[in-house]
Enzyme design. Structure first.
Site, PDB file in Angstrom:
ATOM      1  N   GLU A 797       0.840  -1.208   0.000  1.00  0.00           N
ATOM      2  CA  GLU A 797       0.000   0.000   0.000  1.00  0.00           C
ATOM      3  C   GLU A 797       0.871   1.253   0.000  1.00  0.00           C
ATOM      4  OE1 GLU A 797      -3.298   0.328  -0.255  1.00  0.00           O
ATOM      5  OE2 GLU A 797      -3.561  -1.845  -0.450  1.00  0.00           O
ATOM      6  N   ASP A 798       1.796   1.311  -0.912  1.00  0.00           N
ATOM      7  CA  ASP A 798       2.606   2.505  -1.141  1.00  0.00           C
ATOM      8  C   ASP A 798       3.575   2.839  -0.029  1.00  0.00           C
ATOM      9  OD1 ASP A 798       1.664   3.167  -3.637  1.00  0.00           O
ATOM     10  OD2 ASP A 798      -0.141   4.052  -2.785  1.00  0.00           O
TER      11      ASP A 798
END
Lengths: 1193, 324
Positions: A797-798
């Site tokens: 998630e980044d």
């Protein structure tokens, strides 16, 4: 070649389409006239009139024009220009306006006061009767307003004599108030200063100015966008009926006039009339009694007449034939105005006539009740409506940028100033009347002594500092017009100056005003807009945009007449739309008609290029409406373009060389007619080529640089044209949150909150915009070596994985400086706060120490010492306040210690962290309030959860921090600073980021900065991937930017090649330390006894409705009980089982007692939330009796 | 247990290049785990000295106290003594106030700018209490033009302008790179697997001279060359090969799959070690081996029991001497 005659257009054609074709022909003919360029003629001779595929022309690099433009115009020139216009011209116009110029008295007819001139002086402050010059930085530090005195020359009567008072040296005789000054305006001390002089004044040379300093805070007046005034806008209402509306705006009056269609008849709708008025009656009331003339004025074409017929008929059915009848009809419809009782009652007819003359379409002047111009104006409105009914394409687009005007600081302040000035005059008049009406006065009345300067001062100051713009005259009441300049980063401040807000309601769900308009090309940045509710309503100016200020109308009108514009009063209705005539509009009013529109346009443009009329006068030929629109009003957006003759640029190589050598400025380009400013409407008459090479003979203009369509914030993004559009928008928002350097004077500023990077860097991959705005000097980020690979699972998630050694060495390290200030108050009984030294004990020979540990950071003056550590709870100012601040005290200067109570100023910071006192400022403001400002500095290294972002809208938090030895490495020894997960790429499509990585890598290897300007590949302002790859190969890297990598944990090579190189990363202001929060026990709200809410109050973590629903569904009843009552506000009550009301426990009698039954026999105890008990009691206080009925469970 | 074959190998080291702060050597006859262990130890566990405590008396420079302290910490100090010194937390001769010779070295810095010119405060201004522990001095003397080379002026700490003053006391302590990168003696430690390149001569001969040249040029690094005399493709620098596989792709594209066979040997490594100057690169490697040995000793001594043998299985015997 076609001669000058235009044979076809002179013939009157009834069919529009034929006319259109013919018109185009005439266009060509007109164009051929300009065939004067000797070069083209030469080419024609040489090649026998045949054109080569590619005309012989060299492309000139026009980039140098851009810095030249920004040098003279600057990024915030629109603000400064508009403010300069206000203080130099507009303010004079305001006081010379008929309504403002003179103050007379109702009591003494001989009395008058006349303002003859007005001046805005140099910034200064008066303190103890000493006038002192001030600098903006002083004002920021001392919480003062950076303002200059407004002084006037006056002429007035004193008794029998006439007094003339004149100042000298640009100063008036009387000071009537103080005007907050815009930084870098023509009155500002910073005006025209060079870098060294600015440094001496404590100012950052890169700071653009364009804002105000009011009470120590920097305030910017946002650019306001609104529909243009005084223009006919054709629109359709919700029923699909065509309507025309005009918002008239003059200095005296603002009014909105609507023409609407109802039951196929046209009506005038205006708020002075209670009812819709048939338009024919209005025209008749204006003196056009002849039906034929009405039809002629609108257009004799049967298709128009047909639609008009019902309206005509209605007039007849109301049996109104004459002007008198019409006026009587109108008079009966006039809304009775509220202040009727003030003036002597006039007849209804007069009243109606007055309204028609002055209120309806107020911007069309009616002199001595000659309604001719207004009639024609209405006729033109009707004609445009009819056209729109027949052809839906003729409906205007409200969102079209050409129909918008931008209201700048100057205009807004002018409104406010005039309002304050009028109010001041009103007050003066009242004062005069009262004084003069007194029978015997001891001294002669001198009005000059009654001027109160604080009226204007506080009016202006208050409006700017609160942002509430209230002008009662125009029923204007806007909120949030000004904002505090965001000093989070340099770009944030710069971006704030170019921001435009719209007057549209944010809550409305309309897509039109929010959508990207094709006409905003080059004027407004397509990328820079916030997300969420203000999306598309808040915009930003593009790099080269200029916003016009008002220009004198007189000379242009005179010139138009000279060039053959025929006055309206000399024309019959028939002639208005006859044949080839075009109606000439000037700033929304009809000037007349012209028979050879294209020639007229050509002449006027030539005059403009020659500098005979203002460079911002726009001229726009609308062939569909058969109109010429000339505009010189303020608030139009325009931008410079290179003029081309037959597709050949007027700017040649030698011009650019002269510019480079300093023999030429941007102004010279303008003056010599090589470059001109075009506004959105005039662009419609032009064919603009993006590049010189794309120009065709029809091309009239060539863009200076394509990347100037972007604004300041979007200009930071490298290769934005390779990115998915929303990513650029995200970056525009995030660039404003990035930490870095704020200004050169950042260490001498006293901002409430300042985020600084310890080692800010200049991006390796730059753009031309970056250099132009100075981001390379005040960067907000660091070049991180990034490996695009998966690592450890803490990168989902980044999230990004960071190298601990990089952090040790200073990557992402930041300094947070927070201001804590306090002031020593003075009270009405002449007592005042004081600061006392903390209690000390001797700890050694020469050492003393404060007794209290939280005072140990203080010096002997009771104020925190610079350089000391400070922990939460420490006292930075050991202040004491008098206990008694109301009643008189015998000796307020020397009171006993017991008369004071301690009011220590304590530092509240993140618990467990210790900060340092950075700076302490002791000062007083212009009202002599003593102030202490302390800066507390906290240096932070990145930790898990801190937010970072690249320049491509790719934000991510730090997922984990890994030791360097565990990090992958290449055989060259390169070890990345951070690892980004490759899943960030496919869905985001930020190809620009990949090219940035490649370009950065090549830049590192070749030792030069690579460029990635938007659309820069053809012009060489962006390096191509191909060229970058070649550089990489030359330096022994793979062309693809991928490296062969070994795992740092096992020492084995990784299975895949890893895309690795430097990317500019920004550290964003969102840090875990400021957000993390947990609580077990803590403070409670006094009223409800429930836990407090929010981090700042050390609040509880709420088990919300949805969580509760889950527990209910799961059946965890005891859990609900525990969460919602036991852990929150459980309370034990006594309930009387007889009456059901609450009793109490009497501790003396050791028994429960019901006070309503006067009995303690049947009392039960139970537990319930305190809030519930509170509810019962509140209900009881409202005469509602809640009774509890208990039963055994 | 007796049947367990010996894991013992006898790694060799061949030094190729040796400078004060740079060493390049081959490590042969061992496996990646050993090579990587050495690399990791050099980065993270070879001790050095670095400034760890700073007491600032006067600081009127533009940089704030923390900023300066951070910069001071990152200055590499000559740390030949580091191996013998004690970690300050293990030192029982002192209470960590810096006056202890076993664990700390004191520095002072006292500079004031009195001229109109900007004064550079550099690592040369740091005065050490121990002559053997001084800031690293890359004494490159003077460059060709006779001016001081930038490196010779020392490491810049801060610039002072007229009237600004900096006075401080700093204590350097022993530490390892695991705790903070300032204690890491390594600027770069990297190794590569030695490539082994076999050219299929027969297939190569089927190429024309142009094709050979084209093929040779397709390699981004200079690995192959066409011998101008014999017109044969020869390997000039196998180690220049970066495992980019360009050359294999090219061969495939030319329809000559198998033209060259490249294997990476996992028992032979080429190390490149660069030191920050704190200790000599060669010493760093030796220290690393020393530390690896002590670490292994620790494992061996603490688990020299039957239970440990069970716990480690075959490896337990191995650790005690390869089952001999």
């Amino acid at each position: 070649m076609v001669a000058e005659t235009k044979p076809s257009i002179l013939e009157t054609e009834s069919k529009a389409n034929i006319r259109k074709v013919k018109f185009e022909e005439s266009c060509k003919a007109d164009g051929d006239l300009k065939y004067a360029d000797p070069r083209v003629a030469f080419e024609k001779e040489l090649y026998g009139g045949k054109h080569l595929e590619v005309p012989l022309r060299s492309t000139v690099d026009k980039f140098a024009l851009l810095p030249a433009f920004l040098k003279v115009k600057g990024l915030v020139k629109q603000h400064i220009d508009s403010f300069n216009y206000l203080i130099n011209c507009e303010i004079k116009k305001i006081i010379h306006a008929k309504a403002n110029e003179k103050i007379t008295s109702d009591v003494d007819p001989n009395f008058y006061l006349k303002f003859t001139d007005i001046f805005v002086g140099k910034p200064c402050v008066e303190q103890d009767y000493i006038v002192e010059d001030i600098t903006p930085h002083q004002c920021r530090l001392r919480d003062m307003t950076y303002a200059a005195p407004i002084s006037v020359d006056v002429e007035y009567t004193r008794g029998k004599e006439i007094v003339v008072r004149k100042g000298k040296d640009g100063q008036g005789a009387l000071v009537i108030g103080r005007m907050p000054l815009m930084l870098r305006s023509s009155r500002c001390v910073l005006y025209g200063k060079n870098e060294a002089e600015l440094a001496k004044l404590g100012e950052c040379p890169l700071d653009p100015g364009g804002y105000f300093v009011v009470k120590g805070t920097e305030k910017v007046i946002l650019i306001q966008e609104q529909l243009s005034k005084n223009r006919i806008i054709i629109d359709t209402d919700s029923h699909g009926n065509v309507a025309a509306s005009v918002t008239s705006s003059t200095h005296e009056r603002k009014s909105k006039t609507n023409l609407a269609v109802k039951h196929e008849k046209i009506y005038l709708r205006h708020n002075t009339f209670g009812d819709d008025i048939p338009i024919v009656i209005v025209l008749k009331a204006m003196g056009v009694e002849n039906d034929q003339e009405i039809v002629q004025m609108v257009g004799r074409d049967p298709k128009y007449a047909g639609i008009l017929a019902p309206s005509m008929q209605e007039c007849v059915s109301l049996s109104i034939y004459s002007q008198q009848q019409a006026l009587e009809y109108l008079g009966s419809k006039v809304k009775s105005s509220r202040n009727m009782w003030v003036k002597a009652k006039r007849s209804k007819v007069d009243e109606a006539r007055d309204i028609l003359a002055n209120v309806v379409l107020a911007h069309v002047p009616v002199i001595q009740y000659d309604f001719r111009n207004k009639c024609i104006y209405i006729a033109v409105m009707i004609r445009r409506m009819l056209e729109a009914m027949l052809n839906s394409e003729a409906v205007d687009d409200k969102d079209y940028v050409g129909n918008k005007r931008l209201e700048l600081a100057g205009q807004l302040l002018a409104l406010l100033f005039e309002d304050c000035f009028k109010r001041m005059n009103g007050e003066l008049k009242k004062h005069v009347d009262i004084t003069l009406s007194k029978a015997n006065r001891s001294t002669q009345f001198d009005i000059a002594k009654c001027m109160r300067p604080d009226f204007l001062t506080s009016g202006l100051e208050h409006a700017i500092s609160s942002g509430n713009w209230t002008v009662k005259r125009f029923r204007m009441d806007r909120k949030g017009v000004t904002q505090v300049v965001s000093r989070l980063s340099f770009i944030a401040a710069l971006g704030h100056m170019t921001r435009i807000t719209s007057q549209f309601e944010k809550t409305r769900k309309v897509s039109g005003p929010r959508a990207l308009q094709p006409s905003q090309w080059g004027m407004l940045c397509p990328c820079d807009t916030p997300e969420g509710e203000a999306c598309g309503l808040v915009k930003n100016l593009a790099l080269m945009t200029h916003v016009t200020t008002d220009e004198d109308e007189g000379p242009i009108i005179a010139l138009c007449t000279t060039l053959g514009v025929e006055d309206l009063s000399m024309l019959s209705g028939e002639e208005l739309h006859a044949g080839s005539t075009f109606i000439v509009f000037f700033n929304g009013t009809i000037l007349g008609v012209h028979r050879r529109p294209l020639r007229f346009a050509d002449h006027l443009r030539k005059l403009r290029r020659a500098g005979k009329i203002g460079e911002f006068v726009s001229l726009h030929v609308h062939s569909g409406q058969r109109c010429i629109y000339i505009a010189s009003d303020g608030g139009r957006v325009c931008r410079p373009l290179v003029i081309a003759d037959k597709g050949v640029s007027r700017v040649k190589e030698h011009h650019m060389k002269e510019l480079k050598d300093g023999f030429r400025t941007f102004e010279d380009f303008l003056r010599e007619g090589l470059v001109e400013f075009l506004d959105v409407n005039e662009e419609n008459n032009c064919l603009i080529a993006l590049y010189e090479a794309d120009a065709t003979p029809a091309t009239t203009h060539i863009e200076i640089e394509p990347f100037t369509i972007l604004g300041v914030c979007a200009g930071l993004i490298p290769y934005p044209h390779h990115n998915q559009s929303p990513r650029n928008t995200y970056q525009c928002a995030m660039g404003k949150q990035a930490m870095g350097n704020i200004a050169y004077n950042q260490l001498s500023r006293m901002d409430t909150l300042l985020y600084m990077l310890v080692y800010p860097q200049r991006p390796l991959l730059t753009t031309k915009s970056i250099e132009l705005v100075g981001y390379d000097k005040l960067g907000a980020g660091q070049n991180a070596s990034v490996a695009v690979m998966s690592y450890s699972g803490y990168d989902i998630e980044d999230a990004i994985v960071m190298n601990k050694s990089s952090l040790d060495r200073g990557f992402g390290r930041c300094i947070v400086v927070k201001k804590y200030s306090t002031s020593l108050k003075k009270y009405q009984n002449r007592t005042a706060d004081r600061i006392v030294a903390p209690q000390m004990i001797a700890t050694g020979k020469n050492n003393i120490m404060a007794v209290a540990s939280r005072c140990q950071l203080q010096d002997q003056d009771g104020i925190a010492a610079v350089g000391e550590m400070i922990r939460p709870g420490d006292i930075y100012v050991n202040k004491q306040s008098p206990i008694n601040t109301r009643d008189d005290v015998p000796n307020p200067m020397a009171m006993k210690d017991s008369a004071y109570k301690p009011t220590p100023q304590t530092y509240k910071g993140p618990p467990g962290e210790c900060a340092v006192v950075d700076k302490v400022l002791l000062t007083s403001n212009d009202e002599n309030h003593f102030m202490i400002k302390a800066l507390i500095r906290h240096t932070r290294r990145p930790e898990i959860g801190d937010k970072f972002s690249s320049r491509h809208g790719q934000k991510g938090v730090c997922g984990t921090i890994v030791q360097q030895e565990d990090f992958p490495f290449s055989e060259k020894g390169v070890c990345p600073d951070l690892i980004m997960n490759p899943h960030g790429f496919p869905s985001r499509m930020t190809v620009g980021k990949m090219i940035e990585l490649l370009g950065g890598k090549a830049g590192v290897m070749s030792g030069k900065f690579h460029y990635g300007s938007a659309f820069g590949e053809p012009s060489g302002h962006a390096d191509t991937v191909h060229a970058i790859s070649n550089t990489l190969i030359r330096n022994g890297f793979s062309y693809s930017g991928k490296d062969f990598i070994y795992s740092g944990i096992t020492g084995h090579p990784l299975q895949a090649y890893v895309f690795m190189g430097p990317i500019y990363y920004q550290k964003l202001k969102h840090m875990v330390l400021d957000k993390m929060h947990a609580r077990a026990r803590g403070p409670r709200v006094v009223l409800t006894r429930q836990p407090t809410e929010g981090r700042s109050r050390e609040g509880g973590l709420r088990l919300g409705e949805m969580e509760r629903d889950c527990l209910i569904a799961y059946g965890a009843s005891m859990m609900i009980l525990e969460r919602l009552m036991i852990s929150s506000d459980q309370f034990q009550i006594q309930v009387c089982t007889v009456c059901g009301l609450l009793g109490h426990y009497n501790h003396n009698l050791k028994m429960s007692y019901c006070s309503s039954c006067k009995n303690g026999a049947s009392i039960a105890t139970m537990k319930l939330p305190y809030a519930c008990k509170l509810l019962f009691q509140e209900l009881q206080s409202m005469n509602i009796c809640p009774r509890l009925t208990l039963s055994e469970a | 247990m007796d049947t367990v074959t010996s894991y013992t190998r006898f790694p060799t080291v061949r030094i190729r290049e040796l400078k004060d702060d740079y060493i390049k050597f081959e490590l042969k006859d061992t496996d990646p785990s050993i090579a990587n262990a050495l690399r990791r130890i050099m980065i993270a566990e070879v001790p050095t000295l670095a400034i760890d405590l700073v007491e600032i008396e006067t600081n009127s420079s533009v940089l704030n106290d923390e900023f300066l302290s951070h910069r001071l910490g990152l200055i590499p100090l000559k740390s030949e003594r580091a191996m013998e010194m004690r970690l300050s937390r293990d030192c029982d001769a002192c209470d960590g106030d810096g006056s202890c010779m076993y664990c700390s070295v004191e520095f002072t810095l006292n500079v004031k700018c009195t001229s109109d010119q900007t004064l550079d405060v550099t690592s040369h201004d740091l005065i050490s209490s121990d002559p053997s522990v001084v800031p690293v001095d890359n004494n490159l003397a003077q460059d060709i033009n006779g001016f001081d080379a930038p490196e010779a002026r020392g490491i810049l700490i801060v610039k002072l302008r007229r009237g600004q003053e900096l006075k401080l006391r700093a204590i350097a302590r022993k530490g390892i790179g695991k705790d903070h990168a300032k204690w890491s003696p390594a600027a770069t430690v990297a190794f590569q697997f030695e490539p082994e390149i076999h050219i299929n001569e027969a297939l190569m001969e089927s190429l024309s001279l142009e094709e050979k040249k084209e093929w040779v040029d397709s390699c981004p690094t200079k690995v192959f060359e066409v011998d101008p005399q014999t017109q044969q493709v020869v390997v000039v620098d196998a180690e220049a090969y970066t495992y980019d596989e360009e050359i294999l792709k090219k061969a495939e594209a030319m329809g000559k799959t198998g033209l060259v066979d490249i294997i990476s040997r996992d028992d032979s490594f080429i190390f490149t070690v660069e030191s920050t100057g704190a200790i000599q690169a060669s010493q760093m490697f030796i220290n690393a081996i020393e530390i690896l040995k002590t670490k292994l000793d620790a494992v061996r001594l603490s688990f020299d029991t039957e239970e440990a043998d069970d716990q480690f299985g075959e490896l337990g015997a191995h650790m005690r001497g390869g089952g001999m």
